[in-house]
Motif scaffolding. Structure first.
Motif, mmCIF file in Angstrom:
data_model
loop_
_atom_site.group_PDB
_atom_site.id
_atom_site.type_symbol
_atom_site.label_atom_id
_atom_site.label_comp_id
_atom_site.label_asym_id
_atom_site.label_seq_id
_atom_site.Cartn_x
_atom_site.Cartn_y
_atom_site.Cartn_z
ATOM 1 N N ARG A 21 1.436 -4.923 18.742
ATOM 2 C CA ARG A 21 2.141 -3.642 18.567
ATOM 3 C C ARG A 21 2.693 -3.508 17.161
ATOM 4 N NH1 ARG A 21 5.267 -3.912 24.419
ATOM 5 N NH2 ARG A 21 3.481 -3.242 25.702
ATOM 6 N N ILE A 22 3.189 -4.608 16.615
ATOM 7 C CA ILE A 22 3.672 -4.576 15.226
ATOM 8 C C ILE A 22 2.515 -4.242 14.284
ATOM 9 C CG2 ILE A 22 4.553 -6.023 13.335
ATOM 10 C CD1 ILE A 22 6.238 -7.513 15.450
ATOM 11 N N ALA A 23 1.360 -4.852 14.545
ATOM 12 C CA ALA A 23 0.182 -4.565 13.729
ATOM 13 C C ALA A 23 -0.236 -3.108 13.853
ATOM 14 C CB ALA A 23 -0.974 -5.479 14.138
ATOM 15 N N ASP A 24 -0.046 -2.520 15.025
ATOM 16 C CA ASP A 24 -0.351 -1.097 15.216
ATOM 17 C C ASP A 24 0.501 -0.229 14.291
ATOM 18 O OD1 ASP A 24 -2.319 -1.439 17.103
ATOM 19 O OD2 ASP A 24 -1.014 -1.052 18.829
ATOM 20 N N PHE A 25 1.764 -0.589 14.148
ATOM 21 C CA PHE A 25 2.644 0.186 13.255
ATOM 22 C C PHE A 25 2.199 0.031 11.802
ATOM 23 C CE2 PHE A 25 5.780 -0.120 16.818
ATOM 24 C CZ PHE A 25 5.970 1.247 16.986
ATOM 25 N N ALA A 26 1.805 -1.186 11.423
ATOM 26 C CA ALA A 26 1.313 -1.408 10.060
ATOM 27 C C ALA A 26 0.052 -0.579 9.828
ATOM 28 C CB ALA A 26 1.028 -2.891 9.840
ATOM 29 N N ASP A 27 -0.827 -0.564 10.810
ATOM 30 C CA ASP A 27 -2.056 0.225 10.739
ATOM 31 C C ASP A 27 -1.736 1.715 10.593
ATOM 32 O OD1 ASP A 27 -5.109 0.546 11.357
ATOM 33 O OD2 ASP A 27 -4.116 1.848 12.810
ATOM 34 N N SER A 28 -0.762 2.178 11.351
ATOM 35 C CA SER A 28 -0.376 3.592 11.301
ATOM 36 C C SER A 28 0.164 3.983 9.925
ATOM 37 C CB SER A 28 0.672 3.876 12.383
ATOM 38 O OG SER A 28 1.071 5.222 12.352
ATOM 39 N N ILE A 29 0.981 3.110 9.342
ATOM 40 C CA ILE A 29 1.517 3.375 8.007
ATOM 41 C C ILE A 29 0.384 3.376 6.982
ATOM 42 C CG2 ILE A 29 3.025 2.517 6.164
ATOM 43 C CD1 ILE A 29 4.857 1.395 8.399
ATOM 44 N N ALA A 30 -0.558 2.445 7.137
ATOM 45 C CA ALA A 30 -1.701 2.374 6.224
ATOM 46 C C ALA A 30 -2.539 3.650 6.305
ATOM 47 C CB ALA A 30 -2.556 1.154 6.549
ATOM 48 N N ARG A 31 -2.738 4.142 7.510
ATOM 49 C CA ARG A 31 -3.511 5.373 7.678
ATOM 50 C C ARG A 31 -2.788 6.562 7.044
ATOM 51 N NH1 ARG A 31 -7.797 4.869 11.214
ATOM 52 N NH2 ARG A 31 -7.848 2.891 12.357
ATOM 53 N N HIS A 32 -1.479 6.518 7.067
ATOM 54 C CA HIS A 32 -0.677 7.542 6.418
ATOM 55 C C HIS A 32 -1.015 7.593 4.924
ATOM 56 C CE1 HIS A 32 3.100 9.877 5.704
ATOM 57 N NE2 HIS A 32 3.103 9.219 4.565
ATOM 58 N N VAL A 33 -1.189 6.424 4.325
ATOM 59 C CA VAL A 33 -1.533 6.345 2.897
ATOM 60 C C VAL A 33 -2.967 6.838 2.667
ATOM 61 C CG1 VAL A 33 -1.833 4.813 0.918
ATOM 62 C CG2 VAL A 33 0.057 4.418 2.515
ATOM 63 N N ILE A 34 -3.895 6.404 3.517
ATOM 64 C CA ILE A 34 -5.314 6.760 3.363
ATOM 65 C C ILE A 34 -5.535 8.260 3.506
ATOM 66 C CG2 ILE A 34 -7.613 6.532 4.396
ATOM 67 C CD1 ILE A 34 -6.740 3.672 5.215
ATOM 68 N N GLU A 35 -4.865 8.847 4.480
ATOM 69 C CA GLU A 35 -5.058 10.263 4.756
ATOM 70 C C GLU A 35 -4.374 11.161 3.735
ATOM 71 O OE1 GLU A 35 -3.616 10.500 8.722
ATOM 72 O OE2 GLU A 35 -5.293 9.320 9.544
ATOM 73 N N ALA B 52 0.828 -1.210 0.000
ATOM 74 C CA ALA B 52 0.000 0.000 0.000
ATOM 75 C C ALA B 52 0.860 1.256 0.000
ATOM 76 C CB ALA B 52 -0.924 -0.005 1.212
ATOM 77 N N TYR B 53 1.900 1.251 0.828
ATOM 78 C CA TYR B 53 2.746 2.442 0.926
ATOM 79 C C TYR B 53 3.540 2.669 -0.355
ATOM 80 C CZ TYR B 53 6.295 5.759 2.304
ATOM 81 O OH TYR B 53 7.118 6.860 2.343
ATOM 82 N N LEU B 54 4.178 1.632 -0.854
ATOM 83 C CA LEU B 54 5.039 1.791 -2.030
ATOM 84 C C LEU B 54 4.240 2.148 -3.279
ATOM 85 C CD1 LEU B 54 7.580 -1.150 -1.524
ATOM 86 C CD2 LEU B 54 7.904 1.281 -1.016
ATOM 87 N N ALA B 55 2.992 1.675 -3.355
ATOM 88 C CA ALA B 55 2.156 1.955 -4.525
ATOM 89 C C ALA B 55 1.199 3.122 -4.297
ATOM 90 C CB ALA B 55 1.362 0.706 -4.902
ATOM 91 N N GLY B 56 1.142 3.614 -3.049
ATOM 92 C CA GLY B 56 0.181 4.658 -2.736
ATOM 93 C C GLY B 56 -1.248 4.174 -2.929
ATOM 94 N N ASN B 57 -1.487 2.904 -2.626
ATOM 95 C CA ASN B 57 -2.773 2.266 -2.874
ATOM 96 C C ASN B 57 -3.665 2.377 -1.632
ATOM 97 O OD1 ASN B 57 -4.877 0.288 -3.163
ATOM 98 N ND2 ASN B 57 -3.658 -0.697 -4.762
ATOM 99 N N THR B 58 -4.676 3.240 -1.708
ATOM 100 C CA THR B 58 -5.542 3.473 -0.549
ATOM 101 C C THR B 58 -6.457 2.291 -0.256
ATOM 102 O OG1 THR B 58 -7.141 4.607 -1.969
ATOM 103 C CG2 THR B 58 -5.523 5.982 -0.827
ATOM 104 N N GLU B 59 -6.834 1.521 -1.267
ATOM 105 C CA GLU B 59 -7.706 0.366 -1.031
ATOM 106 C C GLU B 59 -6.985 -0.703 -0.210
ATOM 107 O OE1 GLU B 59 -9.825 -1.316 -4.257
ATOM 108 O OE2 GLU B 59 -10.579 0.608 -4.985
ATOM 109 N N LEU B 60 -5.733 -0.951 -0.562
ATOM 110 C CA LEU B 60 -4.947 -1.901 0.227
ATOM 111 C C LEU B 60 -4.748 -1.378 1.645
ATOM 112 C CD1 LEU B 60 -2.141 -3.071 -2.250
ATOM 113 C CD2 LEU B 60 -4.033 -4.437 -1.348
ATOM 114 N N ALA B 61 -4.524 -0.086 1.764
ATOM 115 C CA ALA B 61 -4.329 0.525 3.076
ATOM 116 C C ALA B 61 -5.580 0.362 3.936
ATOM 117 C CB ALA B 61 -3.978 1.995 2.926
#
Length: 228
Positions: free
Chosen positions: A97-111, A38-47
């Motif tokens: 906690r690891i999942a929290d970081f993944a979630d945070s990165i995903a939200r970065h893409v969504i926002e 999601a991050y590398l592609a800027g893909n909001t759906e994956l995020a």
């Protein structure tokens, strides 16, 4: 008869708990892999997929906590079984906690935060950092499944690679901001992503410590010991 059945039931419950942790582990690993894409592609759906599945990770942690507490209350485990239960509790917390970081990165893409351009991501080796973290989490899973603590040295070495890339990335971004102050927001956002990946690596190391504690009854925490 009860004395013969009790150990078998106890073992069955222990296997069930371990399987639940394994299921949580696979979910978190998938979260991290999708988060990377999601991050590398800027893909909001994956995020969004990562964000939606975060609730399932939290449910796993709560269920495992309750299961482990009940197991200790019912069977009063000792020795290796006790170490396993303690390790499973700590591992599930760390996975969350690891999942929290993944979630945070995903939200970065969504926002729609400012995502670094591809050239910058390549210079910073963001994909390599993601890959190393994913490999650490996958190899840790294999170490617990095989009860082979000697894999820990290989895993901890990958954290050193992540730390090196993180430090190099930090220096790169400092220089970048000095030369391009108008792009400071993008650089700072990118630094936060690097920091999150670096923390994921640290949490994977914590998992390794728990695996070594369970298998070898050795405490690595705060000792700076790296097994081989």
């Amino acid at each position: 008869m009860m004395e013969n059945k009790m150990p078998k039931y106890s073992e069955k419950e222990l296997v069930s708990l371990k399987e639940e942790v394994n299921s949580m582990w696979q979910l978190v690993l998938s979260q991290l892999q999708i988060c990377k894409q999601a991050y590398l592609a800027g893909n909001t759906e994956l995020a969004r997929e990562v964000v939606i599945r975060e609730k399932s990770v939290n449910s796993f942690e709560l269920s495992i906590d309750i299961g482990c507490e009940n197991y200790m209350a019912l069977f009063a485990p000792v020795a290796m079984d006790l170490r396993l239960i303690i390790s499973l509790i700590k591992i599930s917390t760390t996975l969350e906690r690891i999942a929290d970081f993944a979630d945070s990165i995903a939200r970065h893409v969504i926002e729609d935060s400012t995502i670094a351009p591809e050239a910058m991501r390549e210079d910073l080796k963001v994909e390599a950092m993601f890959d190393a973290a994913i490999s650490m989490l996958s190899d840790s899973y294999a170490a617990l499944e095989s009860e082979h603590s000697k894999l820990s040295g290989k895993i901890l070495h990958k954290d050193e690679e992540i730390d090196k890339l993180y430090q190099e990335g930090k220096k790169y971004l400092v220089d970048f901001i000095k030369k391009n102050p108008e792009k400071g927001a993008c650089a700072l956002d990118t630094f936060l992503i690097l920091r999150k990946i670096e923390r994921i690596g640290d949490h994977c190391c914590n998992i390794v410590e728990e695996i070594v504690f369970y298998i070898d009854a050795k405490v690595l925490k705060h000792k700076g010991i790296k097994t081989c």
